[in-house]
Design a protein around this motif. Structure first.
Motif, PDB file in Angstrom:
ATOM      1  N   UNK A 162      26.005   5.835  13.612  1.00 27.72           N
ATOM      2  CA  UNK A 162      24.986   5.044  13.207  1.00 27.72           C
ATOM      3  C   UNK A 162      25.398   4.354  11.717  1.00 27.72           C
ATOM      4  N   UNK A 163      26.335   4.712  10.993  1.00 25.37           N
ATOM      5  CA  UNK A 163      26.699   3.987   9.685  1.00 25.37           C
ATOM      6  C   UNK A 163      27.391   2.754  10.016  1.00 25.37           C
ATOM      7  N   UNK A 164      28.606   2.830  10.823  1.00 29.33           N
ATOM      8  CA  UNK A 164      29.392   1.759  11.209  1.00 29.33           C
ATOM      9  C   UNK A 164      28.568   0.629  12.121  1.00 29.33           C
TER      10      UNK A 164
ATOM     11  N   UNK B 229      35.397   2.502  15.949  1.00 26.31           N
ATOM     12  CA  UNK B 229      35.539   1.206  16.613  1.00 26.31           C
ATOM     13  C   UNK B 229      34.916   0.253  15.766  1.00 26.31           C
ATOM     14  N   UNK B 230      33.422   0.651  15.824  1.00 32.93           N
ATOM     15  CA  UNK B 230      32.554  -0.423  15.223  1.00 32.93           C
ATOM     16  C   UNK B 230      32.913  -0.965  13.789  1.00 32.93           C
ATOM     17  N   UNK B 231      33.244   0.239  12.968  1.00 36.28           N
ATOM     18  CA  UNK B 231      33.936  -0.049  11.548  1.00 36.28           C
ATOM     19  C   UNK B 231      35.112  -1.142  11.537  1.00 36.28           C
TER      20      UNK B 231
ATOM     21  N   UNK C 240      18.579  -0.989  10.968  1.00 36.47           N
ATOM     22  CA  UNK C 240      18.830  -0.405   9.657  1.00 36.47           C
ATOM     23  C   UNK C 240      19.993  -1.164   8.893  1.00 36.47           C
ATOM     24  N   UNK C 241      21.088  -1.656   9.779  1.00 34.64           N
ATOM     25  CA  UNK C 241      21.737  -2.707   9.260  1.00 34.64           C
ATOM     26  C   UNK C 241      21.276  -4.048   8.765  1.00 34.64           C
TER      27      UNK C 241
ATOM     28  N   UNK D 255      26.492   6.896   6.027  1.00 39.04           N
ATOM     29  CA  UNK D 255      24.817   7.121   6.319  1.00 39.04           C
ATOM     30  C   UNK D 255      24.671   8.319   7.422  1.00 39.04           C
ATOM     31  N   UNK D 256      25.662   8.330   8.314  1.00 43.76           N
ATOM     32  CA  UNK D 256      25.469   9.209   9.399  1.00 43.76           C
ATOM     33  C   UNK D 256      25.322  10.795   8.708  1.00 43.76           C
ATOM     34  N   UNK D 257      26.044  11.076   7.871  1.00 44.06           N
ATOM     35  CA  UNK D 257      25.957  12.489   7.058  1.00 44.06           C
ATOM     36  C   UNK D 257      24.763  12.579   6.450  1.00 44.06           C
ATOM     37  N   UNK D 258      24.162  11.387   5.714  1.00 46.80           N
ATOM     38  CA  UNK D 258      22.796  11.564   5.172  1.00 46.80           C
ATOM     39  C   UNK D 258      21.808  11.644   6.307  1.00 46.80           C
ATOM     40  N   UNK D 259      22.123  10.941   7.405  1.00 47.64           N
ATOM     41  CA  UNK D 259      20.911  11.103   8.483  1.00 47.64           C
ATOM     42  C   UNK D 259      20.874  12.500   8.939  1.00 47.64           C
TER      43      UNK D 259
END
Length: 326
Positions: A85-87, A145-147, A240-241, A259-263
């Motif tokens: 989700x973050x990427x 990949x997204x990052x 969110x982005x 953000x994936x870890x915060x989520x």
């Protein structure tokens, strides 16, 4: 000899009513939030913790995480995980900014950003639901990949956004006295609560996460549910982005990093089991606010970044341990 007969109690005799037993662990995140808030209010009140601008800043800083935590609740309740989700948020911000710069069309820019989330979600959902590859591996790969794509197409440079209408709607503006970020969070949370608690789709998510075999025999299309929650997660991450891009008036691959870890922390703190079968949208939102509250308080306390990370980790471990049912 006289025989004594025991008289059996009538089977239809009224049974004493049992009062439902309340487990404090069900409300631990709310209790913890209040305790930490009061602690910071007492110790950091002179440093501006209780000022309206600081409290509003906490809400703004956690609004985007709260939005993603709503979708994250659906994913984890279905016994899946989404580490991308973050990427996806970063990639969406870059694509949206580049499209707005190239076309000058607000609608096209928004559709491009949402399209990024939809494409990633279809790939993630297809590989997990139908190719039966574990979601941890698929989304971990997609994180990279997204990052990487976001870095490649942006040339490691921020893409400025000059469209004032976009920035006003997605994070920088106010609708009356309400910041647009807060309005987005309220709308997404309301939709998440209704979906999880009031719809057949929400019940099927919980059934899928609780016992996929039993859910299948009950008529739940487990693969379709798994596919759907991962698509929803990526689309919400893309939104969110765009909120990051609107608030900070640029698209950057760094937006959403970590953000994936915060989520995941917010969702688990809110009472959703990592093993699936339960889902508490409101709890996840409070979990996101709890993490933001801790970050804000530690910054006002003057702790450096390394100390903040250590204390955040300790608090989260304690909170999860206290909410874990035996």
């Amino acid at each position: 000899m006289t025989l004594q007969h025991e008289t059996a109690a009538p089977t239809d005799a009224p049974q004493p009513r049992r009062t439902p037993r309340l487990d404090w662990r069900d409300h631990a995140i709310y209790i913890g939030f209040v305790v930490v808030f009061l602690l910071f209010a007492v110790t950091l009140g002179a440093d501006g913790f209780l000022t309206g601008s600081n409290l509003l800043n906490i809400v703004r800083q956690t609004a985007v995480i709260a939005v993603m935590a709503v979708a994250g609740t659906l994913v984890i309740a279905a016994a899946q995980i989404d580490l991308s989700v973050g990427s996806v948020a970063g990639l969406s911000s870059v694509v949206t900014a580049m499209t707005l710069s190239a076309t000058g069309n607000l609608l096209v820019g928004v559709l491009a950003g949402v399209g990024v989330g939809l494409l990633v979600g279809v790939i993630n959902g297809g590989l997990v639901a139908y190719a039966r590859i574990p979601s941890f591996l698929v989304t971990l790969a997609m994180l990279g990949i997204a990052g990487g794509v976001a870095q490649w197409i942006s040339g490691f440079q921020p893409i400025p956004i000059l469209d004032r209408t976009f920035t006003m709607i997605f994070g920088s503006g106010d609708f009356g006295p309400i910041p647009s970020l807060l309005l987005w969070a309220v709308v997404v949370v309301a939709i998440g609560v209704v979906v999880m608690n009031k719809t057949a789709f929400g019940r099927q998510i919980l059934a899928t996460g609780g016992n996929p075999v039993a859910a299948t025999f009950s008529g739940v299309r487990v693969q379709r549910i798994t596919f759907a929650v991962l698509v929803i997660s990526s689309v919400v991450a893309a939104i969110a982005g765009m909120l990051y891009a609107g608030r900070l008036q640029s698209g950057r691959f760094q937006w959403g990093t970590g953000d994936e870890l915060s989520v995941i922390a917010a969702v688990v703190l809110g009472g959703t089991s990592l093993f699936g079968g339960t889902g508490r949208v409101l709890g996840s939102v409070v979990g996101a606010l709890f993490v933001g509250l801790i970050n804000n308080g530690l910054i006002l306390a003057g702790l450096d970044v390394s100390q903040q990370i250590i204390i955040q980790g300790v608090i989260i471990i304690i909170a999860v341990a206290l909410t874990r049912k035996r």
